[in-house]
Design an enzyme around this catalytic site. Structure first.
Site, mmCIF file in Angstrom:
data_model
loop_
_atom_site.group_PDB
_atom_site.id
_atom_site.type_symbol
_atom_site.label_atom_id
_atom_site.label_comp_id
_atom_site.label_asym_id
_atom_site.label_seq_id
_atom_site.Cartn_x
_atom_site.Cartn_y
_atom_site.Cartn_z
ATOM 1 N N TYR A 155 33.608 7.124 -4.602
ATOM 2 C CA TYR A 155 32.816 8.133 -5.301
ATOM 3 C C TYR A 155 32.282 7.581 -6.624
ATOM 4 O O TYR A 155 31.110 7.768 -6.960
ATOM 5 C CB TYR A 155 33.688 9.369 -5.547
ATOM 6 C CG TYR A 155 32.941 10.557 -6.103
ATOM 7 C CD1 TYR A 155 32.115 11.321 -5.294
ATOM 8 C CD2 TYR A 155 33.090 10.926 -7.439
ATOM 9 C CE1 TYR A 155 31.442 12.426 -5.794
ATOM 10 C CE2 TYR A 155 32.420 12.026 -7.957
ATOM 11 C CZ TYR A 155 31.597 12.775 -7.129
ATOM 12 O OH TYR A 155 30.922 13.858 -7.639
ATOM 13 N N LYS A 159 28.291 7.130 -7.576
ATOM 14 C CA LYS A 159 27.684 7.849 -8.695
ATOM 15 C C LYS A 159 27.199 6.895 -9.779
ATOM 16 O O LYS A 159 26.205 7.187 -10.473
ATOM 17 C CB LYS A 159 28.678 8.861 -9.267
ATOM 18 C CG LYS A 159 28.976 10.015 -8.308
ATOM 19 C CD LYS A 159 27.705 10.761 -7.906
ATOM 20 C CE LYS A 159 27.988 12.005 -7.098
ATOM 21 N NZ LYS A 159 26.770 12.763 -6.743
#
Length: 247
Positions: A155, A159
């Protein structure tokens, strides 16, 4: 006068949570909205709420990681609404796990949905915006993309990548009167954070200078600024919406 009167917005991951809040905020300022989500039922519910508020809205189901499907849905949106003025790349998932136990499948899936989708939609929509000689794109990143987080290597990487795509595409598209920015939400009150135990929730809030979790509306307000004339001289920027967490 409404800030987004006669404009058309695409919001990915727009069926619920932060995405739905963004769709509703843009609609409140006069934008017609294409609600994009893998969950068609929830997307239709959101679109129906928007129509009930007096704006045009349609729901579309698409795998945001599939380039040809994304091109097709953008073509559908342009056919339906005539143009695209705003793109909000909000679609995202988590598949958490520590580095040594994280599966290759969970790495690939999170990168595909969270990062490849931004490339797919930005590329597809930019072609239309270049024809129009105007547009605004906001990519929803995360403070985790700035700070990193144990158990979220996939993640965090996705991002952080969103921020890189934002800066590079902003430089490429600025001369075409297309602005590209990112927002980095911190911990926001969503279904995901609602599952936190009270002890974990209290410890989390203790680390946030504002001493509260954010609301989806906090993120939506930042997006509105960036896509409207209020942010007309802002591009390539990363705006944290985190109560000071990542200072």
């Amino acid at each position: 006068m409404a800030l987004l009167k006669d404009q058309v917005a695409i919001v990915t991951g727009g069926a619920q949570g932060i995405g739905a809040a963004i769709a509703e905020r843009l609609a409140a300022e006069g934008a017609s909205v294409a609600v994009i989500d893998i969950n068609l039922e929830k997307a239709r519910e959101t679109a129906e709420r928007l129509r009930g508020a007096g704006v045009e809205a349609e729901a579309y189901q698409v795998d945001v990681a599939a380039a040809e499907a994304v091109k097709a849905v953008v073509t559908e949106v342009v056919k339906r609404f005539g143009r695209v003025d705003i793109l909000v790349n909000n679609a995202g998932i988590t598949r958490d796990g520590l580095l040594l136990t994280l599966s290759e499948q969970d790495w690939d899936l999170v990168l595909a949905v969270n990062l490849k989708s931004v490339f797919n939609f930005t590329k597809a929509v930019a072609r239309q915006m270049i024809k129009q000689k105007s547009g605004a794109i906001v990519n929803v990143s995360s403070v985790v993309g700035l700070m990193g987080n144990p158990g979220q290597i996939n993640y965090s990487a996705s991002k952080a990548g969103v921020i890189g795509v934002t800066k590079s595409s902003a430089k490429e598209l600025a001369s075409r009167n297309i602005r590209v920015n990112a927002v980095c939400p911190g911990y926001i009150e969503t279904a995901m954070t609602a599952k936190l135990e009270e002890k974990a929730r209290t410890a989390l809030i203790d680390h946030i200078p504002a001493k509260r979790l954010g609301q989806p509306a906090d993120v939506a307000n930042a997006v509105l600024f960036l896509v409207s004339e209020l942010g007309s001289y802002v591009t390539g920027e990363t705006v944290r919406v985190d109560g000071g967490m990542a200072m």
